[in-house]
Design an enzyme around this catalytic site. Structure first.
Site, PDB file in Angstrom:
ATOM      1  N   GLU A 193       0.889  -1.178   0.000  1.00 28.50           N
ATOM      2  CA  GLU A 193       0.000   0.000   0.000  1.00 28.50           C
ATOM      3  C   GLU A 193       0.925   1.225   0.000  1.00 28.50           C
ATOM      4  O   GLU A 193       0.994   1.962  -0.970  1.00 28.50           O
ATOM      5  CB  GLU A 193      -0.912  -0.028   1.234  1.00 28.50           C
ATOM      6  CG  GLU A 193      -1.831   1.196   1.353  1.00 28.50           C
ATOM      7  CD  GLU A 193      -2.622   1.237   2.665  1.00 28.50           C
ATOM      8  OE1 GLU A 193      -2.231   0.557   3.639  1.00 28.50           O
ATOM      9  OE2 GLU A 193      -3.634   1.977   2.724  1.00 28.50           O
TER      10      GLU A 193
ATOM     11  N   ASP B 161     -12.416  -0.528   2.115  1.00 32.70           N
ATOM     12  CA  ASP B 161     -11.425  -0.270   3.165  1.00 32.70           C
ATOM     13  C   ASP B 161     -12.054   0.363   4.418  1.00 32.70           C
ATOM     14  O   ASP B 161     -12.321  -0.335   5.386  1.00 32.70           O
ATOM     15  CB  ASP B 161     -10.263   0.567   2.627  1.00 32.70           C
ATOM     16  CG  ASP B 161      -8.929   0.277   3.319  1.00 32.70           C
ATOM     17  OD1 ASP B 161      -8.871  -0.638   4.148  1.00 32.70           O
ATOM     18  OD2 ASP B 161      -7.934   0.964   3.003  1.00 32.70           O
TER      19      ASP B 161
HETATM   20  N1  HPA Z   1      -3.888   0.222   5.750  1.00 35.97           N
HETATM   21  C1  HPA Z   1      -3.382  -0.183   6.905  1.00 35.97           C
HETATM   22  N2  HPA Z   1      -4.117  -0.293   7.996  1.00 35.97           N
HETATM   23  C2  HPA Z   1      -5.408   0.003   7.927  1.00 35.97           C
HETATM   24  C3  HPA Z   1      -5.982   0.421   6.757  1.00 35.97           C
HETATM   25  C4  HPA Z   1      -5.188   0.528   5.607  1.00 35.97           C
HETATM   26  O1  HPA Z   1      -5.626   0.891   4.511  1.00 35.97           O
HETATM   27  N3  HPA Z   1      -7.300   0.644   7.027  1.00 35.97           N
HETATM   28  C5  HPA Z   1      -7.485   0.349   8.313  1.00 35.97           C
HETATM   29  N4  HPA Z   1      -6.343  -0.033   8.874  1.00 35.97           N
HETATM   30 ZN    ZN Z   2      -7.212  -1.973   4.779  1.00 30.85          ZN
END
Ligand code: HPA
Ligand code: ZN
Length: 337
Positions: free
Chosen positions: A198, A276
């Site tokens: 990410e 998400d």
């Molecule tokens: N990334 C990492 N941790 C998280 C996310 C995310 O997109 N959403 C909720 N916790």
């Molecule tokens: Zn997430």
């Protein structure tokens, strides 16, 4: 309300954090119900704070927001509200992260977290026909020992947990930190997934695959920096649970128009679309489909492929998968007559 074919289609949602589905109105109501003081007096003030430069800024607000969740009823209400909302987006199968480490340090019993959320899934199966369940989330910035304690506490729920997952601040917290925990989870019979790529580098995706031996990658969009990894993900059909609005809000891509969802799809990857943390990022799963479609010019065939991928990537029995794929196919052809 009229829905477009992609909105009306039955769909799976595989990447949603229950704590991240907490709407401002519910957050305020729970703060009042539980006597928790928060530095916001109305929903507009909260929404105004949803402006993030990166993952860390989001996480700080998300963790603060979780402090209003205290009782089993709170976790039931949270999960129920998400499932009812997802049903309106025609989600028929939902796999949702829950994060005990966000709650037990505040004195919330582990059982309140799991029993509340599980009861909401059970009721949603009867009320809406939604299948699915919980992904036990681990905070990756916390220790291996702490992660092991979470998994140990979850043993009594072993048969009612779908999968283990990894979330939280990615940079500096490589998947390999949790190798032993994933071995334990594999022995418990759980499916395995992890956030990787990410904000973190392609190497973290490779580690999640090779060391944690996950079946899916949450986000994974940074794979594009490593063409050999992109080829591997396509060849092995490793699903990516992509969250376009999240990635735009957290500046993983400067704008939604710059998102690589379509390129990854065209490279043959099994990409799925998910929400998400919907109130924080400006939309539930249908908004992710429609806004990403508009911004990236997804064709109807591409939309269909992504919808299909959601069921292909789901942690379900093949009989149910086949049934959902047939239902999707008939709904899609009917809506396009
Ligand atoms: N990334 C990492 N941790 C998280 C996310 C995310 O997109 N959403 C909720 N916790
Ligand atoms: Zn997430």
């Amino acid at each position: 309300m009229h829905q477009s074919p992609v909105e009306a289609a039955p769909k799976a949602e595989l990447h949603i954090h229950l704590e991240g589905s907490l709407e401002p109105d519910m957050l305020l109501a729970l703060a009042q119900r539980n006597g928790v003081s928060i530095p916001y007096s109305n929903a507009d003030e909260l929404r105004a704070a949803y402006d993030f430069a990166n993952l860390q800024e989001f996480l700080e607000l998300y963790w603060a927001g979780q402090s209003v969740l205290r009782t089993e009823r709170d976790f039931y209400d949270l999960a129920h509200a998400y499932l009812a909302r997802a049903h309106r987006d025609n989600v028929v199968h939902a796999e949702a992260y829950i994060l005990p480490q966000g709650h037990t340090p505040r004195g919330v019993p582990f059982a309140a977290v799991l029993d509340g959320a599980l009861a909401a899934f059970e009721d949603a199966r009867h009320a809406f026909g939604i299948t699915g369940g919980l992904i036990l989330g681990l905070n990756r910035h916390e220790s291996e020992a702490d992660a092991l304690a979470v998994v140990d506490s979850a043993r009594p729920w072993r048969d009612r947990i779908l999968a283990l997952g990894l979330e939280g601040p990615e940079k500096g917290n490589p998947p390999s930190k949790f190798t032993r925990i994933y071995d334990v989870a594999r022995d418990l019979g759980w499916h395995l997934t992890a956030h990787a790529g990410e904000e973190g580098p392609p190497e973290y995706i490779i580690e999640a695959l090779d060391v944690l031996r996950v079946e899916r990658i949450d986000h994974g969009v940074r794979c594009e920096q490593d063409p050999a990894l992109v080829r591997r993900l396509a060849e092995a059909q490793v699903p990516l649970t992509v969250c376009p609005l999240s990635n735009a809000m957290l500046k993983v891509f400067p704008r939604l128009e710059d998102h690589n969802l379509r390129r990854l799809l065209q490279a043959g990857l099994c990409v799925t679309v998910n929400s998400d943390d919907p109130p924080y990022f400006g939309g539930y799963v249908n908004a992710n489909y429609t806004k990403a479609s508009a911004a990236l010019g997804l064709t109807v065939d591409e939309q269909y492929q992504i919808l299909r991928n959601g069921f292909v990537a789901a942690f379900i029995h093949d009989d149910l998968r086949s049934r959902y794929l047939r239902e999707l196919e008939s709904a899609w052809s009917a809506s396009r007559q």
